[in-house]
Design an enzyme around this catalytic site. Structure first.
Site, short mmCIF file in Angstrom:
data_model
loop_
_atom_site.label_atom_id
_atom_site.label_comp_id
_atom_site.label_asym_id
_atom_site.label_seq_id
_atom_site.Cartn_x
_atom_site.Cartn_y
_atom_site.Cartn_z
N ARG A 22 -10.92 -20.62 2.75
CA ARG A 22 -11.68 -19.43 3.21
C ARG A 22 -10.84 -18.52 4.12
NH1 ARG A 22 -16.65 -23.45 4.78
NH2 ARG A 22 -16.59 -24.51 2.79
N GLY A 61 -12.84 -32.82 -7.56
CA GLY A 61 -13.64 -33.07 -6.34
C GLY A 61 -14.66 -34.20 -6.50
N GLU A 107 -11.94 -42.21 1.52
CA GLU A 107 -10.82 -42.35 0.58
C GLU A 107 -9.69 -43.17 1.20
OE1 GLU A 107 -11.86 -38.06 -1.54
OE2 GLU A 107 -10.01 -38.24 -0.41
N ASP A 136 -67.08 -23.57 2.97
CA ASP A 136 -66.58 -23.76 4.33
C ASP A 136 -65.89 -22.45 4.75
OD1 ASP A 136 -65.35 -24.95 6.68
OD2 ASP A 136 -63.52 -25.09 5.48
P1 ADP Z 1 -14.93 -30.98 3.00
O1 ADP Z 1 -15.97 -31.21 2.00
O2 ADP Z 1 -15.44 -30.34 4.25
O3 ADP Z 1 -13.73 -30.24 2.49
P2 ADP Z 1 -14.39 -33.85 2.78
O4 ADP Z 1 -13.51 -34.72 3.59
O5 ADP Z 1 -15.77 -34.35 2.62
O6 ADP Z 1 -14.38 -32.41 3.47
O7 ADP Z 1 -13.80 -33.63 1.33
C1 ADP Z 1 -12.49 -33.19 1.12
C2 ADP Z 1 -12.06 -33.56 -0.27
O8 ADP Z 1 -10.92 -32.78 -0.61
C3 ADP Z 1 -11.63 -35.02 -0.40
O9 ADP Z 1 -12.17 -35.58 -1.56
C4 ADP Z 1 -10.11 -34.97 -0.48
O10 ADP Z 1 -9.52 -35.96 -1.28
C5 ADP Z 1 -9.88 -33.62 -1.10
N1 ADP Z 1 -8.57 -33.11 -0.63
C6 ADP Z 1 -8.15 -33.11 0.61
N2 ADP Z 1 -6.92 -32.60 0.69
C7 ADP Z 1 -6.57 -32.24 -0.51
C8 ADP Z 1 -5.41 -31.64 -1.08
N3 ADP Z 1 -4.39 -31.30 -0.33
N4 ADP Z 1 -5.42 -31.42 -2.38
C9 ADP Z 1 -6.47 -31.75 -3.13
N5 ADP Z 1 -7.57 -32.32 -2.65
C10 ADP Z 1 -7.64 -32.56 -1.37
C1 G6P Z 2 -17.62 -28.15 1.74
C2 G6P Z 2 -18.93 -27.57 1.20
C3 G6P Z 2 -18.83 -27.30 -0.30
C4 G6P Z 2 -17.64 -26.44 -0.58
C5 G6P Z 2 -16.38 -27.09 -0.02
C6 G6P Z 2 -15.13 -26.22 -0.20
O1 G6P Z 2 -17.44 -29.41 1.22
O2 G6P Z 2 -20.00 -28.45 1.49
O3 G6P Z 2 -20.01 -26.67 -0.77
O4 G6P Z 2 -17.52 -26.20 -1.96
O5 G6P Z 2 -16.54 -27.33 1.37
O6 G6P Z 2 -15.35 -24.95 0.31
P1 G6P Z 2 -15.19 -23.61 -0.56
O7 G6P Z 2 -15.67 -22.54 0.34
O8 G6P Z 2 -13.74 -23.52 -0.87
O9 G6P Z 2 -16.03 -23.75 -1.79
#
Ligand code: ADP
Ligand code: G6P
Length: 736
Positions: free
Chosen positions: A321, A29, A390, A508
């Site tokens: 979730r 991540g 990305e 005061d």
């Molecule tokens: P959130 O934090 O709400 O999940 P973001 O777009 O900020 O949304 O971050 C999502 C992250 O998860 C990105 O870095 C993306 O590359 C990664 N991601 C999305 N889809 C996949 C997948 N199928 N497998 C692994 N990583 C993923």
């Molecule tokens: C968002 C939140 C993160 C969380 C991620 C994935 O990016 O800001 O704190 O870790 O989603 O959600 P999860 O519930 O799987 O940790």
């Protein structure tokens, strides 16, 4: 060596149990990447939940997990299934997540879940406290741990604590509906620096702090107890090089190196010269606007049928979730929508939507990013959205178009994307058409600017900037010159007190001996205060004087039955142990008839404010008013009054949420000097919280112990935190 402790709900590791065997690998991540160098430095450590509950792990496995994560410089917070149900699935994801994303209708407030949330934040604190040494820095992440900064600060006040919220911070109007709002804000304010992705989230937070806790905020600094808390925005970036390099490598791939997915994508691309692909990637979350996007795509196909059989929407939704009912409902809705639209529009050679509900390996993400002509990212609300960034990073040929919701934090810094309102299908459809037909030159121009910025402000840079700013907060406190009245300062003062022959304590009242109430009449002395004052008053060779801006009548009602020394009306009246009320200054009051109507117009236009008429002054109180409106009105009033009072021997005093107009010849400084002239004091102590007390601090001799209540700019030499600390300190004179 000092270290940095990182704390987040999840560790940057994927811990899985497969047939009673542990499988642990680093997760990829954005946060893990951003923190990599911080985490690797010295003896840094990352604290979080392993992803497995206590029930899933026996003693032996727990030990194995702990050992394995320790190798990666991590430590776990053990959580039970009940913790996960109520803290993670419950409070974090059924209350905070929907509320902070403006999904009020999905938000449930359950006190049992709140109790578990508090308990689990304490569990995190316990593990952090085990690892902390003096001088360490702690960086806490995200909404699952909003209470953690305070829990650490209370136990380890010398630790520098940063907090970053990765999701939106909602407007005050939303946040105020939260039943435990004060506790949550106090939890966050345990930090020295609070970071958000955007300026909007920052100002919403400051507005909640001002309105709910009624704290003083100057620009982006909150005066909180005996500290200053800095609030700022740091838009999180991505590991740009990783995506760019992966895309470059992908371009040079031989046919036999291609993944199965890539071959299928190629089939579509080669199906016709005008075949195009639109991509969306998100966690399956209702904030991401997945159904809206599908409906908007349907609207597009109906409005612009010329694109049928040519354009395909590839939708990757990552399971998330799925034990929370709203997520299950969303999954059903998405399945149905995709089914209906594919059923309606598909031909033998074309399916409009390719829908994947799974997690994909990184290589496949790159296949998708690099093969798609358009990324269609349409969240209803999103703290940042890294997918948008990305996609841009992988477009190494500088072609491709990003369509991005203006409700994503990322939109604030990605102006060259095509920004849309995710609820406006017609706008989305027109924008998709525009993107499909956009010239290569325009694509390049837009991407070039976006790429330059993302490359510069990468996730490493983001972490570096945050930590730099956190480190600088140490200097913020030093700007205030007063020293804390504690430790050796306190010991020295008490010893001086004991040694001296004639002592004076100038106290005061409001904000010092007693806390503020919405109505000044309600701030009566309580029994505990009377006891303290009686004890002080009985001390030998000690004169205790309560010196206040209050009027004589009020003090007479409160203290008439006591033999205290009292100075009221900022120094107009004096009553001493041995004599009755005496007027120190002869004052005119004719000016009041002219000023009062002006104040009344301000009361009429500023709800929550009122005038307090004292014998020799007029006070306009605005404690209950909207703090932002009050800020504007106080400036206005100041301008009006300054032009009026110049030839009237009047002064405008800015007190604590009050503006008072009174004669210039009266102030606490003059009154204190007069009192001092009565005796030969060899110990003088003065304590007060607001502007009017500054006169007193200025007038007293250099040897006096002058003390400000609260952490504010002052002429006093020392400060204490709040009214409790005042009473604490005064009781030490009694026992000295
Ligand atoms: P959130 O934090 O709400 O999940 P973001 O777009 O900020 O949304 O971050 C999502 C992250 O998860 C990105 O870095 C993306 O590359 C990664 N991601 C999305 N889809 C996949 C997948 N199928 N497998 C692994 N990583 C993923
Ligand atoms: C968002 C939140 C993160 C969380 C991620 C994935 O990016 O800001 O704190 O870790 O989603 O959600 P999860 O519930 O799987 O940790």
């Amino acid at each position: 060596m000092n270290k940095t402790i990182i704390v987040s709900n999840r560790l940057p590791l994927q811990v899985k149990l497969e047939d009673d065997n542990l499988n642990i690998k680093p997760s990829v991540g954005g946060l893990a990447t951003g923190m990599k160098s911080v985490h690797a430095e010295g003896n840094g450590i990352w604290i979080g939940w392993s992803g497995l509950t206590k029930e899933e792990l026996n003693e032996n496995l727990t030990e194995q997990v702990n050992k394995a994560v320790a190798k990666e410089k991590c430590a776990t917070v053990p959580l039970t299934q009940n913790d996960i149900d109520n803290y993670y699935l419950g409070f974090s994801n059924k209350t905070l997540w929907p509320l902070f994303h403006y999904f009020s209708e999905y938000t449930v407030f359950e006190s049992e879940q709140w109790e578990t949330y508090k308990k689990v934040n304490q569990k995190f604190a316990d593990v952090v406290l085990k690892h902390i040494n003096d001088g360490d820095t702690v960086w806490v992440h995200d909404y699952q741990l909003l209470l953690l900064p305070k829990l650490i600060k209370d136990k380890k006040p010398n630790t520098t604590i940063g907090f970053f919220l990765h999701i939106p911070y909602p407007s005050y109007e939303i946040f105020r509906t939260f039943p435990w709002r004060e506790e949550l804000l106090h939890g966050m304010l345990g930090s020295d620096l609070i970071g958000f992705h955007t300026y909007d989230y920052e100002r919403h937070f400051l507005s909640s702090v001002k309105r709910i806790l009624r704290l003083d905020v100057k620009f982006n600094e909150v005066s909180y107890l005996d500290r200053i808390v800095k609030v700022d925005s740091f838009p999180m970036g991505i590991d740009y090089k990783k995506f760019e390099n992966a895309a470059l490598k992908h371009t040079n791939q031989e046919d036999n190196e291609k993944s199965e997915l890539q071959r299928r994508l190629d089939d579509h691309i080669q199906s016709g010269s005008d075949a195009k692909m639109i991509l969306s990637i998100d966690r399956m979350d209702y904030t991401k606007g997945i159904p809206n996007r599908i409906r908007a795509f349907e609207y597009f196909l109906n409005k612009y049928p010329q694109f049928k059989e040519k354009v395909r929407l590839i939708m990757l939704a990552v399971p998330s979730r799925s034990d929370v009912p709203q997520y299950q409902k969303l999954k059903r809705e998405t399945d149905e929508l995709v089914g209906r639209i594919n059923g309606q529009f598909a031909t033998v050679s074309w399916t409009p939507i390719w829908y994947f509900y799974r997690s994909m390996p990184f290589e496949n993400l790159i296949d998708l990013y690099t093969s798609s002509d358009i990324a269609l990212i349409t969240p209803i609300r999103d703290g940042m959205n890294l997918v948008a960034k990305e996609y841009v990073a992988t477009r190494t040929n500088q072609d491709g178009v990003l369509i991005l919701s203006e409700m994503a934090g990322a939109s604030k810094e990605m102006n060259e994307a095509l920004l849309i309102n995710p609820n406006n299908f017609a706008e989305i459809a027109d924008t998709v058409k525009y993107a499909l037909e956009m010239s290569l030159d325009e694509q390049k121009n837009r991407l070039e600017i976006l790429q330059k910025r993302l490359k510069r402000y990468s996730v490493e840079k983001w972490a570096e900037e945050f930590l730099k700013s956190l480190n600088n907060t140490k200097q913020l406190d030093a700007v205030i010159v007063a020293e804390k009245m504690a430790g050796t300062n306190e010991t020295k003062m008490l010893s001086d007190f004991k040694k001296s022959k004639r002592k004076l304590l100038l106290l005061d009242y409001d904000g010092t001996l007693s806390g503020f109430k919405n109505n000044p009449k309600d701030a009566k002395p309580d029994q505990e205060l009377f006891k303290l004052l009686d004890n002080l008053n009985a001390l030998e060779n000690t004169d205790v004087v309560i010196i206040s801006g209050r009027d004589r009548e009020t003090f007479e009602t409160w203290y008439g039955h006591k033999d205290y020394n009292l100075i009221t009306d900022h120094g107009v009246w004096l009553k001493s142990k041995t004599s009755d009320w005496d007027m120190l200054e002869r004052l005119k009051t004719g000016w009041m008839d002219n000023i009062r109507p002006i104040l009344e117009t301000f009361v009429d236009r500023t709800p929550g404010t009122f005038i307090e008429k004292k014998k020799y002054s007029l006070a306009w109180h605005y404690r209950k008013a909207d703090p932002e409106l009050a800020q504007i009105r106080t400036m206005e009033l100041n301008t009006v009054l300054t032009s009026l009072i110049s030839n009237n021997d009047l002064t405008v005093l800015k007190g604590n949420k009050v503006i008072e107009i009174k004669s210039s010849s009266v102030n606490k400084g003059r009154a204190a000097s007069r009192w001092m002239a009565k005796s030969d004091y060899d110990f003088t102590f003065a304590i007060g919280d607001d502007w009017t007390d500054e006169y007193m601090f200025e007038e007293l001799p250099k040897s006096a112990y002058t003390i400000k209540v609260g952490f504010k700019k002052t002429q006093a030499k020392y400060y204490v935190k709040n009214t409790e600390a005042v009473r604490d300190l005064l009781s030490k004179f009694v026992n000295a």
